[in-house]
Design an enzyme around this catalytic site. Sequence first.
Site, PDB file in Angstrom:
ATOM      1  N   HIS A 166       0.834  -1.206   0.000  1.00 62.72           N
ATOM      2  CA  HIS A 166       0.000   0.000   0.000  1.00 62.72           C
ATOM      3  C   HIS A 166       0.863   1.249   0.000  1.00 62.72           C
ATOM      4  O   HIS A 166       1.583   1.518   0.958  1.00 62.72           O
ATOM      5  CB  HIS A 166      -0.930  -0.004   1.206  1.00 62.72           C
ATOM      6  CG  HIS A 166      -2.012   1.034   1.113  1.00 62.72           C
ATOM      7  ND1 HIS A 166      -2.959   1.020   0.114  1.00 62.72           N
ATOM      8  CD2 HIS A 166      -2.286   2.128   1.875  1.00 62.72           C
ATOM      9  CE1 HIS A 166      -3.787   2.044   0.278  1.00 62.72           C
ATOM     10  NE2 HIS A 166      -3.398   2.740   1.323  1.00 62.72           N
TER      11      HIS A 166
ATOM     12  N   ASP B 108       2.128   3.112   2.989  1.00 64.38           N
ATOM     13  CA  ASP B 108       0.975   4.015   2.906  1.00 64.38           C
ATOM     14  C   ASP B 108       1.375   5.480   2.752  1.00 64.38           C
ATOM     15  O   ASP B 108       1.717   5.908   1.656  1.00 64.38           O
ATOM     16  CB  ASP B 108       0.086   3.763   4.139  1.00 64.38           C
ATOM     17  CG  ASP B 108      -1.268   4.461   4.047  1.00 64.38           C
ATOM     18  OD1 ASP B 108      -1.508   5.177   3.074  1.00 64.38           O
ATOM     19  OD2 ASP B 108      -2.105   4.264   4.953  1.00 64.38           O
TER      20      ASP B 108
ATOM     21  N   ARG C 202      -6.055  15.136   6.470  1.00 67.68           N
ATOM     22  CA  ARG C 202      -6.509  15.010   5.091  1.00 67.68           C
ATOM     23  C   ARG C 202      -6.661  16.389   4.448  1.00 67.68           C
ATOM     24  O   ARG C 202      -6.369  16.581   3.266  1.00 67.68           O
ATOM     25  CB  ARG C 202      -7.840  14.244   5.035  1.00 67.68           C
ATOM     26  CG  ARG C 202      -8.200  13.821   3.623  1.00 67.68           C
ATOM     27  CD  ARG C 202      -9.485  13.031   3.559  1.00 67.68           C
ATOM     28  NE  ARG C 202     -10.656  13.871   3.771  1.00 67.68           N
ATOM     29  CZ  ARG C 202     -11.891  13.540   3.406  1.00 67.68           C
ATOM     30  NH1 ARG C 202     -12.121  12.358   2.850  1.00 67.68           N
ATOM     31  NH2 ARG C 202     -12.906  14.340   3.623  1.00 67.68           N
TER      32      ARG C 202
ATOM     33  N   ARG D  61     -16.801   5.281   1.010  1.00 69.85           N
ATOM     34  CA  ARG D  61     -17.159   6.705   0.997  1.00 69.85           C
ATOM     35  C   ARG D  61     -17.161   7.238  -0.431  1.00 69.85           C
ATOM     36  O   ARG D  61     -17.989   8.041  -0.815  1.00 69.85           O
ATOM     37  CB  ARG D  61     -16.143   7.550   1.791  1.00 69.85           C
ATOM     38  CG  ARG D  61     -15.946   7.191   3.214  1.00 69.85           C
ATOM     39  CD  ARG D  61     -15.146   8.306   3.941  1.00 69.85           C
ATOM     40  NE  ARG D  61     -13.872   8.654   3.316  1.00 69.85           N
ATOM     41  CZ  ARG D  61     -12.706   8.097   3.628  1.00 69.85           C
ATOM     42  NH1 ARG D  61     -12.650   7.141   4.529  1.00 69.85           N
ATOM     43  NH2 ARG D  61     -11.593   8.483   3.041  1.00 69.85           N
TER      44      ARG D  61
ATOM     45  N   HIS E  34      -6.266  -1.460   5.752  1.00 70.17           N
ATOM     46  CA  HIS E  34      -6.501  -1.043   7.151  1.00 70.17           C
ATOM     47  C   HIS E  34      -7.468  -2.016   7.840  1.00 70.17           C
ATOM     48  O   HIS E  34      -7.053  -2.739   8.724  1.00 70.17           O
ATOM     49  CB  HIS E  34      -6.992   0.402   7.277  1.00 70.17           C
ATOM     50  CG  HIS E  34      -6.110   1.395   6.609  1.00 70.17           C
ATOM     51  ND1 HIS E  34      -4.770   1.511   6.901  1.00 70.17           N
ATOM     52  CD2 HIS E  34      -6.348   2.310   5.619  1.00 70.17           C
ATOM     53  CE1 HIS E  34      -4.222   2.449   6.142  1.00 70.17           C
ATOM     54  NE2 HIS E  34      -5.153   2.957   5.357  1.00 70.17           N
TER      55      HIS E  34
ATOM     56  N   GLU F 290     -11.059   2.430   8.336  1.00 71.55           N
ATOM     57  CA  GLU F 290      -9.823   2.980   8.900  1.00 71.55           C
ATOM     58  C   GLU F 290     -10.135   3.856  10.111  1.00 71.55           C
ATOM     59  O   GLU F 290      -9.336   3.950  11.033  1.00 71.55           O
ATOM     60  CB  GLU F 290      -9.083   3.792   7.829  1.00 71.55           C
ATOM     61  CG  GLU F 290      -7.775   4.422   8.315  1.00 71.55           C
ATOM     62  CD  GLU F 290      -7.021   5.191   7.250  1.00 71.55           C
ATOM     63  OE1 GLU F 290      -7.577   5.355   6.136  1.00 71.55           O
ATOM     64  OE2 GLU F 290      -5.892   5.626   7.513  1.00 71.55           O
TER      65      GLU F 290
HETATM   66 ZN    ZN Z   1      -4.113   4.580   1.836  1.00 74.20          ZN
END
Ligand code: ZN
Length: 470
Positions: free
Chosen positions: A58, A330, A88, A216, A279, A245
Amino acid sequence: MGLGAIFAAEALLPEGWAENVLIELGPQGEIAAVKAGAAPGGADRAAGPVIPGMPNLHSHAFQRAMAGLTEQTGTEEGAGDDSFWTWRKLMYGFVGRLQPEQVEAIAGQLYVEMLKSGYTAVAEFHYLHHDPAGAPYGDLAEMSERVVAAAKATGIGLTLLPVLYGAGGFGGKPATEGQRRFLNDPQRFLELIGLLRGRHGADPQIRIGIAPHSLRAATPEMLDAAVAGLRAQDPTAPIHIHIAEQTKEVEDCLAWSGQRPVEWLLAHQPVDQHWCLVHATHMTESETQALAASGAVAGLCPTTEANLGDGFFPAAAFFAAQGRFGIGSDSHISVSPIEELRWLEYGQRLVTRRRNVLLPRDGSGRNRSGGHVGAALYRAALEGGALAAGRPLGRIAPGARADLVVLDPDAPLLLGRSGDTLLDSLVFAGNQNPVRDVFVGGRQLVEAGHHIAEHDVLARFRGAMKALLD
Ligand code: ZN
């Protein structure tokens, strides 16, 4: 790359450690034959013990350029209130400025670092598709091609997973401005997949799969269309998805569907060993059992999950149920398979107040490491990572890619160790990188700790960072 052979005094084979191993290379970068108890003949002698390179399942490559830039409290939120969601927001701000050549430069630097730390393949969960205004580039695959170019320039094996991102929240909520560079409808998305398969599908160093971003960002209809469209082209290509997650994601999913994310996915998609659920942090006991039984790979990213404050994956119960897992870096706050594996175990020790918690089992329920936790984690992550990559990886065996890591025989903390004790020492005490040489597809990319293209790659990365951060 010519045919050749590598001779290892010690090597980790699928059946266990072996001595005097001759690894013969095939014409496409695969392993043609493996002989234990052999004579070296004219083979190149590995400097130290040889283990399979680790697949990194990932990656969001561009996020490497942000590592360390989000470790201060947001001005609006104040200390203690920062979360995944405030991170984010910062990430979207960064994404808005990235140019294709910068994405290539960042990915190149990241992949050099991966190779030097013992990752020999990467699954790139690639969601940055369009220009800053959200319009497709002249080549719909422009950004994907930048990732491919970085992989080719550095030699790392690539599973490219273009992301389907079509909504801003559960129930098809409209996407926000910060998400416009990610957006495709299923039709244009499948066009992108077809383009990439046509250009790179025959390259043994590359596999094309898909990544519906999350429940989502992909509605049930989008998910159905993407999965059906991929399966019509490739019945076994990997499908990755972010899932469960964050607790807020679980709450929103419950409000939308009455089911939790993992529960919903297992009920609505044909989840099997070709799926990777990234996750899967927040699961009930029955979801944990059901995910393990599905055969899908749990994509665990312990350092990023810690950095983002996600929570603890229920690893002890999942491993006891013979669930498969692999590791990913990630957001790339850390680029080290050792650190991912160590924190996977340490998280469980801190929670359970016990030692040596995680001993993954193989398909027959056995643990082949004889109770060595570091060794067991390394082997299990090889198997799960290979499945998630959809490529023949993680095994020093005929037909697998010749992706090999040679450990430094002079690393102080590895002295006097052999076999699974060596792997335990690597995972729990390998703080100074003990990776000496790295081969991918039979080609040597790292020599005595240095990647063959590291100076050029770093110069491009330096230029990209100057432009981005000045
Ligand atoms: Zn990711």
